[in-house]
Design a protein around this motif. Structure first.
Motif, PDB file in Angstrom:
ATOM      1  N   LEU A 104       0.846  -1.195   0.000  1.00  0.00           N
ATOM      2  CA  LEU A 104       0.000   0.000   0.000  1.00  0.00           C
ATOM      3  C   LEU A 104       0.878   1.241   0.000  1.00  0.00           C
ATOM      4  N   SER A 105       0.454   2.286  -0.698  1.00  0.00           N
ATOM      5  CA  SER A 105       1.207   3.536  -0.719  1.00  0.00           C
ATOM      6  C   SER A 105       0.263   4.694  -0.980  1.00  0.00           C
ATOM      7  N   LEU A 106       0.353   5.729  -0.164  1.00  0.00           N
ATOM      8  CA  LEU A 106      -0.465   6.930  -0.327  1.00  0.00           C
ATOM      9  C   LEU A 106       0.433   8.066  -0.794  1.00  0.00           C
ATOM     10  N   HIS A 107       0.080   8.671  -1.939  1.00  0.00           N
ATOM     11  CA  HIS A 107       0.850   9.800  -2.456  1.00  0.00           C
ATOM     12  C   HIS A 107      -0.101  10.818  -3.048  1.00  0.00           C
ATOM     13  N   ASP A 108      -0.025  12.048  -2.525  1.00  0.00           N
ATOM     14  CA  ASP A 108      -0.811  13.164  -3.046  1.00  0.00           C
ATOM     15  C   ASP A 108      -2.300  12.820  -3.091  1.00  0.00           C
ATOM     16  N   GLY A 109      -2.769  12.119  -2.051  1.00  0.00           N
ATOM     17  CA  GLY A 109      -4.179  11.798  -1.933  1.00  0.00           C
ATOM     18  C   GLY A 109      -4.619  10.560  -2.679  1.00  0.00           C
ATOM     19  N   THR A 110      -3.736   9.979  -3.478  1.00  0.00           N
ATOM     20  CA  THR A 110      -4.046   8.765  -4.230  1.00  0.00           C
ATOM     21  C   THR A 110      -3.480   7.561  -3.506  1.00  0.00           C
ATOM     22  N   LEU A 111      -4.296   6.518  -3.381  1.00  0.00           N
ATOM     23  CA  LEU A 111      -3.853   5.285  -2.744  1.00  0.00           C
ATOM     24  C   LEU A 111      -3.536   4.256  -3.816  1.00  0.00           C
ATOM     25  N   TRP A 112      -2.351   3.652  -3.720  1.00  0.00           N
ATOM     26  CA  TRP A 112      -1.919   2.618  -4.646  1.00  0.00           C
ATOM     27  C   TRP A 112      -1.826   1.286  -3.906  1.00  0.00           C
ATOM     28  N   MET A 113      -2.144   0.205  -4.599  1.00  0.00           N
ATOM     29  CA  MET A 113      -2.104  -1.113  -3.973  1.00  0.00           C
ATOM     30  C   MET A 113      -1.654  -2.163  -4.980  1.00  0.00           C
ATOM     31  N   ALA A 114      -0.726  -3.014  -4.561  1.00  0.00           N
ATOM     32  CA  ALA A 114      -0.327  -4.163  -5.374  1.00  0.00           C
ATOM     33  C   ALA A 114      -1.268  -5.325  -5.086  1.00  0.00           C
ATOM     34  N   SER A 115      -1.582  -6.105  -6.129  1.00  0.00           N
ATOM     35  CA  SER A 115      -2.420  -7.292  -5.941  1.00  0.00           C
ATOM     36  C   SER A 115      -1.810  -8.443  -6.737  1.00  0.00           C
ATOM     37  N   LEU A 116      -2.594  -9.484  -6.998  1.00  0.00           N
ATOM     38  CA  LEU A 116      -2.059 -10.695  -7.618  1.00  0.00           C
ATOM     39  C   LEU A 116      -1.389 -10.427  -8.958  1.00  0.00           C
ATOM     40  N   LYS A 117      -2.082  -9.695  -9.839  1.00  0.00           N
ATOM     41  CA  LYS A 117      -1.549  -9.462 -11.182  1.00  0.00           C
ATOM     42  C   LYS A 117      -1.636  -8.005 -11.607  1.00  0.00           C
ATOM     43  N   GLN A 118      -2.050  -7.137 -10.680  1.00  0.00           N
ATOM     44  CA  GLN A 118      -2.270  -5.737 -11.039  1.00  0.00           C
ATOM     45  C   GLN A 118      -1.807  -4.793  -9.942  1.00  0.00           C
ATOM     46  N   VAL A 119      -1.528  -3.554 -10.358  1.00  0.00           N
ATOM     47  CA  VAL A 119      -1.334  -2.449  -9.428  1.00  0.00           C
ATOM     48  C   VAL A 119      -2.545  -1.541  -9.558  1.00  0.00           C
ATOM     49  N   TRP A 120      -3.258  -1.354  -8.448  1.00  0.00           N
ATOM     50  CA  TRP A 120      -4.516  -0.607  -8.438  1.00  0.00           C
ATOM     51  C   TRP A 120      -4.304   0.837  -7.991  1.00  0.00           C
ATOM     52  N   ARG A 121      -5.128   1.720  -8.563  1.00  0.00           N
ATOM     53  CA  ARG A 121      -5.147   3.126  -8.165  1.00  0.00           C
ATOM     54  C   ARG A 121      -6.524   3.467  -7.610  1.00  0.00           C
ATOM     55  N   PHE A 122      -6.541   3.999  -6.389  1.00  0.00           N
ATOM     56  CA  PHE A 122      -7.774   4.423  -5.726  1.00  0.00           C
ATOM     57  C   PHE A 122      -7.759   5.944  -5.586  1.00  0.00           C
ATOM     58  N   GLU A 123      -8.863   6.566  -5.923  1.00  0.00           N
ATOM     59  CA  GLU A 123      -9.009   8.010  -5.733  1.00  0.00           C
ATOM     60  C   GLU A 123     -10.100   8.290  -4.714  1.00  0.00           C
ATOM     61  N   ASN A 124      -9.894   9.335  -3.929  1.00  0.00           N
ATOM     62  CA  ASN A 124     -10.894   9.771  -2.962  1.00  0.00           C
ATOM     63  C   ASN A 124     -11.969  10.562  -3.700  1.00  0.00           C
ATOM     64  N   PHE A 125     -13.190  10.036  -3.737  1.00  0.00           N
ATOM     65  CA  PHE A 125     -14.269  10.673  -4.483  1.00  0.00           C
ATOM     66  C   PHE A 125     -14.885  11.865  -3.745  1.00  0.00           C
ATOM     67  N   LEU A 126     -14.450  12.135  -2.539  1.00  0.00           N
ATOM     68  CA  LEU A 126     -14.983  13.279  -1.799  1.00  0.00           C
ATOM     69  C   LEU A 126     -13.987  14.433  -1.813  1.00  0.00           C
TER      70      LEU A 126
END
Length: 371
Positions: free
Chosen positions: A79-101
């Motif tokens: 897991l990594s948080l940078h500039d409000g964006t959360l990143w996560m490694a998974s089985l075969k992908q790197v995911w990007r999460f954005e705060n919708f609020l």
């Protein structure tokens, strides 16, 4: 540390998407006073466990009660948080999460809602840590013994491998696992050994202390004789590491390479995040079989046996000024391992969603209205 829980029964989370052959409850038991600590510092937590594929977020609701949210992602790892964006490694992908609020906005009591809005498919390269900065999204590929970076077209961009790895090829040779950035670029990594044969690190005695911390910029081994190290991190100029196979969280002198334990936690330490003068350190129970199995083969297991201690799955809040564990979240039930921990500053009650979440059916945030 005060171990008496604020709620003797803890908080039970029912997870209906796990196999029926296993218990479906996770019990989270925070130590006394942890509610007040979170409220005072106005922070919340994200943490995950890959063996059941779950990401959790923990905060407080408007009444000051604990609030929990969970999402399902297969083999959730770094897991990594940078500039409000959360990143996560998974089985075969790197995911990007954005705060919708937006800042100051709330929805059903949540002041942050992290939605999965993008994923880059890397393939099964055995992703571990992910670290994001203004220079890119970096990660560790165990199966290629290297640091990689997300690429706009291909699976990933290989950037660096340890000098003792003779070739860039598929196959875990040294169990390169975790990564620390400095000034937004890779600086330190940890691995279990300097072996250059397929799964060579597995054949070494687990009490040998063959783990290394390497300076990526110089190829120099800064510290050796660590026990299955993970989670190197730089905080306020100081270098910290989880000496996992010994159940320790410690500090490494960046000039001399000397390792000094800060505290012992009765678990396989892994996953470190910081807030001011505090470190949040994850711990996992030893496995019945596998890399850190529950026998006397590691310093951790021997110490647990000698001191009559039970291993724990937990997150400890360590005061870096005193070395004391001021708070702890015990995790019982289905979850027995923690991979990573991430502090969410300025967020009181976070929520996280996955692709199967009902919330994603009604959650939209256009970039800007032009029509």
């Amino acid at each position: 540390m005060r171990d008496d829980p604020e709620n003797a029964q803890g908080v039970d989370l029912t997870l209906p998407r796990v196999p029926e052959t296993r218990t479906e409850t996770i019990n989270l038991i925070p130590s006394h006073g942890f509610k007040g600590w979170l409220a005072k510092h106005r922070v919340s937590l994200a943490f995950n466990t890959y063996h059941i594929g779950k990401v959790f977020m923990m905060g407080l609701d408007d009444l000051g009660h604990f609030s929990f949210s969970d999402a399902s992602f297969h083999r959730s790892m770094g897991l990594s948080l940078h500039d409000g964006t959360l990143w996560m490694a998974s089985l075969k992908q790197v995911w990007r999460f954005e705060n919708f609020l937006r800042k100051g906005q709330t929805s059903q009591g949540n002041d942050a809602i992290f939605a999965p809005v993008g994923a880059t498919t890397t393939g099964m390269i055995n992703l571990h840590d992910v670290r994001a900065s203004e220079h890119g999204v970096y990660f560790i590929s165990c199966n290629f013994n290297c640091i990689g970076r997300l690429h706009e077209k291909w699976s990933f961009e290989p950037l660096w491998k340890p000098p003792f790895i003779s070739e860039f090829a598929h196959g875990d040779r040294c169990h390169l696992n975790c990564l620390a950035l400095e000034h937004g670029r890779p600086k330190y990594v940890t691995c279990f050994s300097n072996t250059d044969t397929l799964l060579g690190w597995r054949s070494l005695p687990k009490d040998a202390g063959s783990g290394l911390l390497i300076d990526v910029t110089t190829d120099e081994v800064i510290c050796e004789r660590l026990h299955m190290p993970h989670s190197p991190q730089i905080h306020n100029g100081q270098l910290y590491v989880a000496n996992s196979g010994a159940g320790e969280f410690g500090q490494i002198d960046r000039d001399s390479g000397e390792y000094t334990p800060i505290c012992f936690i009765p678990g396989f330490t892994r996953g470190v995040s910081f807030w001011k003068n505090y470190a949040f350190v994850g711990a996992s129970k030893p496995r019945e079989n596998g890399v850190f199995e529950g026998n006397d083969s590691t310093p951790l297991n021997q110490r647990l046996k000698d001191e009559g201690l039970k291993p724990e799955c937990s997150i400890s809040v360590v005061n870096l000024n005193t070395g004391e564990i001021e708070h702890r979240i015990a995790i019982e039930g289905l979850a027995s391992e923690i991979y990573d921990v991430c502090v969410l500053p300025g967020v009181r009650r976070p929520m996280i969603a996955d692709l199967e979440s009902e919330a994603m059916n009604k959650m939209f945030r256009p970039s800007r209205t032009h029509i």
